[in-house]
Design a protein around this motif. Structure first.
Motif, PDB file in Angstrom:
ATOM      1  N   LEU A  41       0.827  -1.210   0.000  1.00 36.98           N
ATOM      2  CA  LEU A  41       0.000   0.000   0.000  1.00 36.98           C
ATOM      3  C   LEU A  41       0.860   1.258   0.000  1.00 36.98           C
ATOM      4  O   LEU A  41       0.482   2.291  -0.569  1.00 36.98           O
ATOM      5  CB  LEU A  41      -0.926  -0.001   1.222  1.00 36.98           C
ATOM      6  N   ALA A  42       2.027   1.192   0.643  1.00 38.24           N
ATOM      7  CA  ALA A  42       2.891   2.368   0.741  1.00 38.24           C
ATOM      8  C   ALA A  42       3.742   2.574  -0.503  1.00 38.24           C
ATOM      9  O   ALA A  42       4.016   3.713  -0.890  1.00 38.24           O
ATOM     10  CB  ALA A  42       3.793   2.239   1.972  1.00 38.24           C
ATOM     11  N   GLU A  43       4.153   1.484  -1.161  1.00 36.90           N
ATOM     12  CA  GLU A  43       5.133   1.591  -2.240  1.00 36.90           C
ATOM     13  C   GLU A  43       4.551   1.416  -3.640  1.00 36.90           C
ATOM     14  O   GLU A  43       5.175   1.828  -4.617  1.00 36.90           O
ATOM     15  CB  GLU A  43       6.244   0.547  -2.027  1.00 36.90           C
ATOM     16  N   LEU A  44       3.374   0.801  -3.743  1.00 37.79           N
ATOM     17  CA  LEU A  44       2.775   0.563  -5.055  1.00 37.79           C
ATOM     18  C   LEU A  44       1.409   1.235  -5.128  1.00 37.79           C
ATOM     19  O   LEU A  44       0.413   0.698  -4.631  1.00 37.79           O
ATOM     20  CB  LEU A  44       2.640  -0.946  -5.315  1.00 37.79           C
ATOM     21  N   PRO A  45       1.314   2.415  -5.743  1.00 38.84           N
ATOM     22  CA  PRO A  45       0.049   3.162  -5.785  1.00 38.84           C
ATOM     23  C   PRO A  45      -1.123   2.365  -6.341  1.00 38.84           C
ATOM     24  O   PRO A  45      -2.261   2.537  -5.915  1.00 38.84           O
ATOM     25  CB  PRO A  45       0.385   4.362  -6.687  1.00 38.84           C
ATOM     26  N   VAL A  46      -0.854   1.463  -7.300  1.00 34.57           N
ATOM     27  CA  VAL A  46      -1.949   0.714  -7.913  1.00 34.57           C
ATOM     28  C   VAL A  46      -2.637  -0.186  -6.891  1.00 34.57           C
ATOM     29  O   VAL A  46      -3.851  -0.404  -6.958  1.00 34.57           O
ATOM     30  CB  VAL A  46      -1.434  -0.110  -9.122  1.00 34.57           C
ATOM     31  N   TYR A  47      -1.894  -0.697  -5.901  1.00 37.23           N
ATOM     32  CA  TYR A  47      -2.511  -1.518  -4.859  1.00 37.23           C
ATOM     33  C   TYR A  47      -3.312  -0.647  -3.893  1.00 37.23           C
ATOM     34  O   TYR A  47      -4.337  -1.084  -3.360  1.00 37.23           O
ATOM     35  CB  TYR A  47      -1.447  -2.322  -4.111  1.00 37.23           C
ATOM     36  N   ALA A  48      -2.847   0.575  -3.664  1.00 35.66           N
ATOM     37  CA  ALA A  48      -3.581   1.484  -2.771  1.00 35.66           C
ATOM     38  C   ALA A  48      -4.938   1.854  -3.363  1.00 35.66           C
ATOM     39  O   ALA A  48      -5.858   2.253  -2.632  1.00 35.66           O
ATOM     40  CB  ALA A  48      -2.756   2.742  -2.513  1.00 35.66           C
ATOM     41  N   GLU A  49      -5.082   1.726  -4.689  1.00 35.19           N
ATOM     42  CA  GLU A  49      -6.342   2.074  -5.351  1.00 35.19           C
ATOM     43  C   GLU A  49      -7.345   0.913  -5.352  1.00 35.19           C
ATOM     44  O   GLU A  49      -8.516   1.107  -5.689  1.00 35.19           O
ATOM     45  CB  GLU A  49      -6.068   2.516  -6.782  1.00 35.19           C
ATOM     46  N   LEU A  50      -6.884  -0.306  -5.002  1.00 36.15           N
ATOM     47  CA  LEU A  50      -7.794  -1.444  -4.946  1.00 36.15           C
ATOM     48  C   LEU A  50      -8.709  -1.335  -3.737  1.00 36.15           C
ATOM     49  O   LEU A  50      -8.348  -0.721  -2.724  1.00 36.15           O
ATOM     50  CB  LEU A  50      -6.999  -2.756  -4.867  1.00 36.15           C
TER      51      LEU A  50
END
Length: 408
Positions: A41-50
């Motif tokens: 969540l902290a390092e990969l923005p695409v996962y934070a958007e899930l």
């Protein structure tokens, strides 16, 4: 009876820092999973958007499953098999459908692997070297099979999706160019399109007919498409080959953007790019496509330089290319030059280069004085002097009419 974690398959378990590796990893799965998710969540923005429920559900489950799966490998002291990665393949397929980039997925697995390895080897001492080396062999093999399974599953799904999207875009482009209804394509047209006829120069690497030439041609087309997509409001509809083709760009910007786009496409692909363009709504696309194709033909016949052309840039050529009783008469003004091809070539260059003797001479590889002599001969034979404004207009019109009749 309690389980003896120090023995596996009749022999001592692999241990590091006095603890069995497999049992230690299983015990740390919940904490490791939380740590991996926090880093994703902290390092990969695409996962934070899930959606959060997806992170806590499918993503967390696949992290836990992979950790426990590797613990089983270490416990059995047997490498994993390709068919054991079904759950990772299914998860990768879901990410592909959601549009999560493959590099983000592989980075996520590498983050989990790095954190797991740090946990396994924490506190290792020189006496643990043999156990660490054996575990590392299982670890690298496991990671290789995992990445292969994830990548292949992802690419299989993306190939299907891309094929469907390409088919839909092709059907939409065909319908728009034919002036047909687009309901059957399953796609909605944009409110406004830039209609382009494109001509590409050859890249130096396209010389010959081998594999290198074919790769160079595909690379050229791909780079031009990338520039078109960057400018378009949504992916461009294209039908391109190595020599050029047609493109429909969903487009809300202005002509200056199209001018810059052609220059950027030429720079990106390392080639000469010539484009004829018109901006219109969906209903006007068939007429615009026909017109841009004709503009491109006029630009080629006049040997104009690369760049973007509109109807306003070739108005005289366009008008004189229409069927007219005056066309033959205009072309006939240059009939005295039919047996003097060097004079005709000189006239074409001289008018195209703004009556500049030096520039014309350089283009023809002759001395400027030779150009001046030939211009006088042209005046003597035709009775038309480029230095007189009225005659200059007639000479330009005569050249255009001659090219139009020759093309016909």
């Amino acid at each position: 009876m309690t389980r003896d974690n120090t023995r596996q398959n009749g022999r001592r378990a692999l241990c590091v820092a006095g603890r069995p590796i497999a049992a230690h990893l299983r015990a740390r799965v919940p904490r490791l999973t939380r740590g991996v998710l926090a880093r994703l969540l902290a390092e990969l923005p695409v996962y934070a958007e899930l959606p959060q429920e997806e992170i806590a559900g499918d993503v967390a489950e696949i992290v836990q499953h992979s950790l426990r799966q590797f613990a089983d490998v270490v416990e059995r002291r047997r490498p994993a098999r390709p068919e054991e990665f079904v759950r990772q393949r299914d998860s990768a397929a879901l990410r592909a459908e959601e549009g999560v980039p493959l590099d983000a997925i592989l980075t996520a697995y590498n983050i989990g692997a790095a954190m797991a390895w740090d946990e396994l080897t924490a506190g290792a001492e020189p006496s643990d070297l043999a156990a660490v080396q054996e575990t590392l062999g299982y670890f690298l093999d496991f990671q290789r099979l995992l990445i292969s399974a994830v990548s292949s599953a992802y690419l299989e799904v993306r190939q299907i999706i891309d094929s469907q999207e390409h088919g839909g875009r092709h059907a939409l482009m065909t319908a728009l160019l034919a002036g047909e209804t687009v309901e059957h394509t399953g796609r909605r047209p944009a409110p406004r399109y830039a209609v382009l006829s494109l001509a590409f120069g050859a890249h130096p690497d396209e010389a010959g007919s081998g594999q290198r030439a074919r790769i160079a041609a595909r690379r050229k087309i791909r780079r031009v498409r990338t520039v078109l997509d960057d400018v378009a409001d949504e992916p461009a509809l294209t039908a391109l080959d190595a020599s050029g083709g047609t493109a429909l760009l969903p487009f809300s910007a202005g002509w200056d953007v199209l001018h810059d786009m052609v220059a950027k496409a030429a720079e990106a692909a390392g080639i000469r790019v010539t484009a004829a363009a018109e901006i219109t709504g969906p209903a006007g696309i068939p007429a615009a496509a026909a017109q841009t194709a004709e503009i491109m033909d006029l630009v080629r016949r006049a040997a104009r330089p690369p760049g973007l052309y509109r109807l306003a840039d070739v108005l005289l050529d366009y008008q004189l290319s229409r069927p007219s009783g005056a066309l033959a008469g205009l072309a006939g003004l240059l009939a005295p030059l039919d047996r003097k091809p060097e004079l005709l070539r000189t006239l074409e260059h001289y008018l195209a280069l703004d009556l500049d003797r030096r520039t014309t001479g350089a283009a023809l590889h002759v001395h400027p004085n030779t150009v001046a002599y030939r211009v006088r001969r042209i005046s003597d034979l035709t009775g038309l002097d480029p230095a007189r404004p009225g005659d200059l207009q007639l000479l330009n019109a005569a050249l255009v009419a001659r090219r139009s009749l020759t093309a016909s």
